[in-house]
Design a protein around this motif. Structure first.
Motif, short mmCIF file in Angstrom:
data_model
loop_
_atom_site.label_atom_id
_atom_site.label_comp_id
_atom_site.label_asym_id
_atom_site.label_seq_id
_atom_site.Cartn_x
_atom_site.Cartn_y
_atom_site.Cartn_z
N PRO A 167 10.92 -2.65 -4.56
CA PRO A 167 10.52 -1.77 -3.45
C PRO A 167 9.69 -2.47 -2.38
CG PRO A 167 10.01 -0.79 -5.57
CD PRO A 167 10.42 -2.19 -5.85
N GLU A 176 1.06 -3.77 -11.40
CA GLU A 176 0.18 -4.64 -12.17
C GLU A 176 0.42 -4.66 -13.67
OE1 GLU A 176 -2.71 -2.72 -10.22
OE2 GLU A 176 -2.84 -4.17 -8.62
N SER A 212 0.84 -1.21 0.00
CA SER A 212 0.00 0.00 0.00
C SER A 212 0.86 1.24 0.00
CB SER A 212 -0.91 0.02 1.23
OG SER A 212 -1.77 -1.05 1.21
N ALA A 213 1.92 1.22 0.84
CA ALA A 213 2.75 2.41 0.96
C ALA A 213 3.44 2.72 -0.36
CB ALA A 213 3.79 2.20 2.07
N GLN A 214 3.94 1.68 -1.03
CA GLN A 214 4.62 1.94 -2.31
C GLN A 214 3.63 2.32 -3.40
OE1 GLN A 214 7.30 2.47 -1.36
NE2 GLN A 214 8.68 0.77 -0.90
N LYS A 215 2.44 1.74 -3.33
CA LYS A 215 1.42 2.14 -4.30
C LYS A 215 1.06 3.61 -4.11
CE LYS A 215 -1.38 -1.95 -5.10
NZ LYS A 215 -2.67 -2.46 -4.58
N ALA A 216 1.04 4.03 -2.84
CA ALA A 216 0.72 5.43 -2.57
C ALA A 216 1.78 6.34 -3.17
CB ALA A 216 0.62 5.65 -1.06
N ARG A 217 2.99 5.80 -3.39
CA ARG A 217 4.03 6.60 -4.04
C ARG A 217 4.04 6.35 -5.54
NH1 ARG A 217 9.69 6.94 -1.42
NH2 ARG A 217 9.71 4.71 -0.98
N GLY A 218 2.98 5.75 -6.03
CA GLY A 218 2.85 5.59 -7.48
C GLY A 218 3.49 4.34 -8.04
N ALA A 219 3.89 3.39 -7.18
CA ALA A 219 4.47 2.15 -7.70
C ALA A 219 3.41 1.43 -8.51
CB ALA A 219 4.93 1.27 -6.55
N ASP A 220 3.84 0.89 -9.65
CA ASP A 220 2.90 0.21 -10.53
C ASP A 220 3.24 -1.28 -10.51
OD1 ASP A 220 1.09 -0.50 -12.35
OD2 ASP A 220 2.02 0.51 -14.06
#
Lengths: 268, 289
Positions: A203, A190, A180-188
């Motif tokens: 990450p 999928e 969640s934290a990395q997704k919040a930084r825009g990690a993609d």
């Protein structure tokens, strides 16, 4: 999404089966498996099925759980039955087309195998449904303790298993958080090809490893602080005790086994 | 126009299983741009679940969310844009650091946005100053830093994306009092400088009272109230009943009033309280003034 993964499928309850000594339960399961393989007729298998259904009813595990346990082995069931049907060519021919020959014996053997596998899975999953993983490792340790005589580190192995089981949910939760934290930084995570996706895992894996090592270190320190030094002379808070229940169950199982053997002897 | 708006937002965990739990229940909310909002609530009151909706990490079971006037949809491309617009700093953000150097770690978010290297460099230098870190630390591994420094690097990683809304979940937890003050101080400075919307989730009423202009209270998955700080702390009895304490200083003044002292009890910072008390004492000593 990760939280949906259940590891160990313990289904808490308070039934007769739940209360059985886990050591006995493991032994019962082994006897049950032997029983299924000793039986050489449908009648014998039927006895085994009756036994496992009875145990299931007593344990009050929902019927749906039984079906759920069969789902992962569906492909194996189909595979074995097809194999048996197609490659047993002795007996009365029921159906013949080109190189395909299906015989009566092929069909009966297939049915026999399927019933045996299904009973096997239901019986063994009943063990994991009614026994928590921690108790189970405890029981395994006890059952294997004679191996200590030949220097097998039984306690250490059981402790490792217990710790691993204990930390699986923690790690799942942690992975969820880091993702969640990395997704919040825009990690993609999928999209992209395999290499891009593998790269996108960095990450997540790095923080996960770092925190696992930290946890391991903290745990080791905490254990040492409480003077943990391995299995020698260690006593338990929860003593495994066998009682009248276990002997009742043993008696019943022995009865079923006897019936199966008698069936075999008289060829029923 | 409200920058965050929710309509009947509901979120249910584990729908269809025996573990079904309503985590956010019918929340209607409008947060104006440039506000500094404190989010408080008991553990498990749904505050963390609520904030994870604002950047699309969680999708509402039912109800609508509008960010900056645009409704959040399930469209993946748009969701990523929303994440750049709404920066979310999780609890213990230092556990998300992974790069070899702090510089690279802070650059992770801006890089995902597809910014040019120069722009990224500019932003990193800017945010590092904002969070009060020495530029020399940028070439160090984040794992060499102290706890408080790590946290500031992690917060900088989100700030560098320059989000319109910055949400921080317990940014000061687990730090010593000095570290707490530093982190909260820098967040306040950031808010004043950028004039962005900031949401601050916290357990500490003191921290919220000191920093936030508005307070959002969650209780048992429901929105209890969203109002100005004074007005919320004025409902001290209700807050205490749901297991939330008002700031200690407010309790002192409430008690004084209950004891019959003629005093204004809308006090929620020590500074204001001290001034008020000094005024009263002065008046007592010099009744003629």
């Amino acid at each position: 999404m990760l939280k949906d993964i259940t590891i160990g499928q313990f289904f808490p309850g308070n039934s007769f089966v739940h209360k059985l000594d886990p050591r006995f339960k493991i032994v019962f399961t082994i006897i049950f498996i032997v029983m299924l393989f000793v039986a050489d007729s449908f009648a014998g298998l039927g006895i085994g099925i009756v036994f496992v259904l009875m145990a299931f009813l007593i344990s009050k595990i929902p019927f749906a759980m039984m079906l759920k346990s069969l789902k992962p082995i569906l492909s194996i069931i189909i595979f074995t039955s097809v194999l048996n049907i197609l490659f047993i060519r002795t007996g009365d021919v029921v159906f013949k087309w080109a190189f395909l020959t299906i015989t009566k014996q092929g069909l009966t053997t297939a049915a026999f195998m399927v019933i045996r596998i299904v009973a096997l899975i239901i019986g063994t999953s009943l063990l994991t449904y009614t026994t928590s993983p921690i108790v189970l490792t405890d029981a395994i340790e006890r059952l294997l303790s004679p191996l200590k005589k030949i220097k097998v580190p039984v306690h250490a192995l059981a402790m490792m298993m217990t710790i691993a089981l204990r930390f699986i949910p923690t790690l799942v939760e942690e992975t969820d958080k880091i993702m969640s934290a990395q997704k919040a930084r825009g990690a993609d995570l999928e999209s992209g090809n395999i290499i891009q996706r593998a790269k996108a895992l960095v990450p997540i894996l790095v923080p996960l490893f770092v925190s696992s090592f930290r946890r391991a270190e903290e745990l080791a320190l905490a254990m040492e602080c409480r003077c943990y030094h391995g299995g020698d002379g260690r006593t338990r808070m929860k003593q495994l005790k066998c009682g009248y229940r276990d002997f009742v169950a043993l008696f019943v199982l022995a009865g079923f086994m006897a019936v199966v053997i008698v069936f075999n002897v008289y060829g029923i | 126009m409200a920058i965050i708006k929710t309509e009947n937002l509901t979120y249910v965990y584990g729908e269809g299983t025996p573990f079904r739990k309503v985590a956010v229940d019918d929340v209607n909310l409008e947060i104006e741009e440039g506000e500094m909002v404190g989010v408080i609530g008991h553990t498990g009151s749904g505050k963390s679940t609520l904030i994870q909706h604002f950047n699309g990490l969680l999708q509402a079971t039912s109800g609508k969310i509008f960010i900056d006037g645009e409704e959040l949809t399930k469209d993946k491309g748009k969701l990523r844009d929303v994440r750049f617009k709404v920066g979310l700093v999780f609890q213990y953000p230092e556990y998300q650091l992974f790069e070899e150097t702090c510089y690279k770690d802070i650059a992770f978010g801006p890089k995902n946005m597809g910014l040019s290297d120069e722009e990224i460099d500019k932003r990193i230098r800017e945010t590092v100053k904002l969070v009060g870190l020495d530029e020399k630390l940028l070439d160090k591994s984040p794992f060499e830093l102290s706890g408080g420094q790590k946290r500031r690097v992690a917060i900088a990683g989100v700030m560098a994306m320059n989000p319109k809304i910055l949400i921080l979940d317990e940014p000061a937890s687990g730090l010593d009092p000095k570290g707490r003050d530093k982190i909260l101080g820098l967040i306040k400075e950031y808010h004043q400088e950028k004039k962005n919307t900031v949401m601050l989730v916290s357990h500490s009423m003191e921290d919220v009272a000191k920093n936030a202009s508005k307070i959002l209270v969650m209780n048992k998955a429901k929105l209890f109230c969203y109002d100005d700080t004074e007005k919320v702390f004025h409902r001290a009895d209700e807050l205490t009943e749901m297991g939330l304490a008002v700031p200690q200083i407010t309790r002192v003044f409430n008690r004084l009033k209950a004891m019959g002292v003629d005093i204004n009890d809308d006090v929620y910072t020590v500074k204001y309280g001290t001034r008020l008390l000094l005024d009263i004492l002065n008046k007592k000593q010099h009744p003629d003034l």
